[in-house]
Design an enzyme around this catalytic site. Structure first.
Site, mmCIF file in Angstrom:
data_model
loop_
_atom_site.group_PDB
_atom_site.id
_atom_site.type_symbol
_atom_site.label_atom_id
_atom_site.label_comp_id
_atom_site.label_asym_id
_atom_site.label_seq_id
_atom_site.Cartn_x
_atom_site.Cartn_y
_atom_site.Cartn_z
ATOM 1 N N TYR A 83 -1.928 -10.921 8.424
ATOM 2 C CA TYR A 83 -0.446 -10.762 8.080
ATOM 3 C C TYR A 83 0.135 -12.059 8.661
ATOM 4 C CZ TYR A 83 -0.267 -6.095 6.119
ATOM 5 O OH TYR A 83 -0.618 -4.947 5.226
ATOM 6 N N TYR A 139 -8.428 -5.027 7.059
ATOM 7 C CA TYR A 139 -8.099 -5.348 8.386
ATOM 8 C C TYR A 139 -8.460 -4.349 9.358
ATOM 9 C CZ TYR A 139 -3.207 -3.880 7.644
ATOM 10 O OH TYR A 139 -2.049 -2.990 7.362
ATOM 11 N N ARG A 186 -8.233 -0.648 7.813
ATOM 12 C CA ARG A 186 -7.381 -0.215 7.016
ATOM 13 C C ARG A 186 -8.052 -0.546 5.596
ATOM 14 N NH1 ARG A 186 -2.342 0.737 6.011
ATOM 15 N NH2 ARG A 186 -3.320 2.125 4.491
ATOM 16 N N HIS A 222 -4.641 -3.017 0.860
ATOM 17 C CA HIS A 222 -3.728 -2.396 0.202
ATOM 18 C C HIS A 222 -2.411 -3.519 -0.022
ATOM 19 C CE1 HIS A 222 -3.098 -2.030 4.542
ATOM 20 N NE2 HIS A 222 -1.830 -2.412 4.443
ATOM 21 N N HIS A 265 1.883 -3.384 0.343
ATOM 22 C CA HIS A 265 3.169 -2.633 0.580
ATOM 23 C C HIS A 265 3.925 -2.596 -0.456
ATOM 24 C CE1 HIS A 265 1.848 -1.504 5.034
ATOM 25 N NE2 HIS A 265 1.182 -2.735 4.747
HETATM 26 FE FE LIG Z 1 -0.511 -3.139 6.035
#
Ligand SMILES: [Fe+3]
Lengths: 195, 234
Positions: B105, B144, B154, B157, B159
């Site tokens: 991110y 990640y 995870r 995805h 958000h």
């Molecule tokens: Fe996330």
């Protein structure tokens, strides 16, 4: 009722919500002071079950204008809209877990039936660790309509009722300051609503 | 007297509980008391409207926010915002954010040892059109690691934040990808109790949305609570 589709489940906003949701300008609902009504600052902390403030929560608010009118087509009351007041705000908590809004004190709005609701602000809280956002309400300590408010008075335990009431903290720059902590868990846990 | 046409109660099994220790961040953050049932009032059946453009211009091309093109597989991400009865929800704000193709991110708290992409921020927003549609161009986010449990990853995805017509309809969610082997192990995805509701969080690969020699197409519809047909008896 024969609803056809399954509603989408919520998921946590996660730790990186700031990428998508940061809007510092949305913390001021008054259009830089042009909105009608009594200016207020609404601020507080979002706190977890250890008493630790959350540096990664998002607080959103929705309220009526000073005349008690929502800017929404379903509010058909014969009351004035304010072109400088939309009624929606968003604040991401800072490293100390503090959120802060500049807004106006909402007017009273009708409740169900022939009741009147005391001035209040609807709140939603999302964060890492919350799979579903939480809903609560902010009322204002000492307001003469509080005792007859249908929602507030439905909560019998005075200690629980108190978690919905902001405390007055005097004035700053001409605005009345209201303090409202949101405690997610444990001692002093805020009353959250399901609707 | 104000007539209140209520939004449907959340359907059993469609929503996660905050008390979900498999996702360890919930442990100190979930309320311990049951929420208080509140009959909807004018406050809950109203909410922010986005028709006047105050949310700012749409940001629909996440591959064109910097000098160069981000690395990764281009993806067209499109769908509709609907209510439970299948009616489109027009003029409502959709906000998205995501990791880059390497699963990192663009955020100071993300210190995962994967490369940042100088050409990718991973933020988009759009107000739905009259048919409730939205459409973004982005890249497929990478999976990640996270420190929920040892060696946890995870599932890939995106958000999503969606408002809908009322404060009662607001949701924040995540969209997943079909066939991802990590879904089975992801406690956030698996927090939605009902299997059919869980699968609603998975997008669908759509060859008709893909553009030849250019981008893959994924469809994801967001379904918000429907509404009672008539005002409630008081
Ligand atoms: Fe996330």
């Amino acid at each position: 009722m024969s609803a056809k589709l399954i509603p989408t489940g919520t998921q946590t906003a996660g730790p990186y919500l700031h990428i998508g949701l940061t809007r510092p300008e949305w913390a001021d609902l008054t259009d830089a002071g042009k909105a009608k009504g009594d200016k207020i600052v609404l601020e507080g902390r979002v706190i977890d079950g250890d008493g630790t403030p959350l540096p990664d929560a998002i607080v959103e608010i929705w309220q009526a204008n000073a005349a008690g009118k929502y800017e929404h087509p379903d509010d058909v009351q014969d009351k004035p809209l304010d072109p400088h007041f939309r009624g929606f705000g968003r604040s991401c908590t800072d490293k100390d877990g503090i959120y802060r809004f500049t807004t106006v004190k909402p007017g009273a709005v009708p409740g169900r039936g022939n009741t009147l609701q005391a001035p209040h602000i609807a709140v939603s809280i999302a964060a890492r660790g919350l799979l579903h956002h939480l809903f609560t309400r902010v009322y204002f300590a000492g307001d003469s309509l509080n005792p007859s408010d249908p929602v507030l008075s439905s909560i019998d335990d005075p200690a629980l009722q108190k978690t919905l009431v902001a405390e007055s903290k005097g004035k700053a720059n001409g605005a009345a300051v209201w303090h409202f902590d949101i405690v997610l868990q444990g001692k002093g846990e805020t009353v959250f609503f399901d609707f | 007297m104000t007539e209140i046409r209520e939004y449907n109660a959340e359907r059993t099994g469609s929503q996660p509980s905050n008390d979900w220790p498999a996702y360890t961040s919930t442990i100190k953050r979930h309320p311990q008391r049951e929420p208080v049932a509140l009959r909807q009032t004018l406050t809950e059946i109203t909410g922010p409207t986005f028709t006047s453009g105050w949310a700012g211009p749409d940001l629909v091309d996440l591959t064109k926010q910097h000098k160069g093109e981000p690395l990764g597989e281009r993806m067209i991400l499109a769908g509709r915002v609907l209510d439970e009865d299948g009616r489109p929800v027009p003029n409502t704000l959709v906000e998205i954010w995501q990791a880059n193709a390497a699963g990192r991110y663009c955020h100071p708290n993300d210190q995962h040892a994967a490369p940042l992409d100088p050409n990718f921020t991973g933020r988009g927003q759009m107000v739905t059109n009259a048919k409730g549609e939205y459409r973004f161009l982005s890249i497929i986010p990478g999976a990640y690691p996270w420190r929920n449990t040892f060696n946890a990853w995870r599932a890939q995805h995106v958000h999503f934040s969606v408002f809908g017509p009322a404060f009662a309809t607001r949701i924040i969610t995540q969209m997943y990808f079909p066939g991802d082997p990590l879904l089975e192990f992801d406690p956030i995805y698996n927090s939605v109790p009902d299997e059919a509701a869980r699968k609603r969080l998975i997008s669908r690969y759509d060859p008709n949305l893909s553009e030849a020699e250019w981008a893959l197409g994924y469809r994801f519809d967001v379904v918000l609570r429907g509404r009672h047909a008539t005002p409630a008896g008081l």
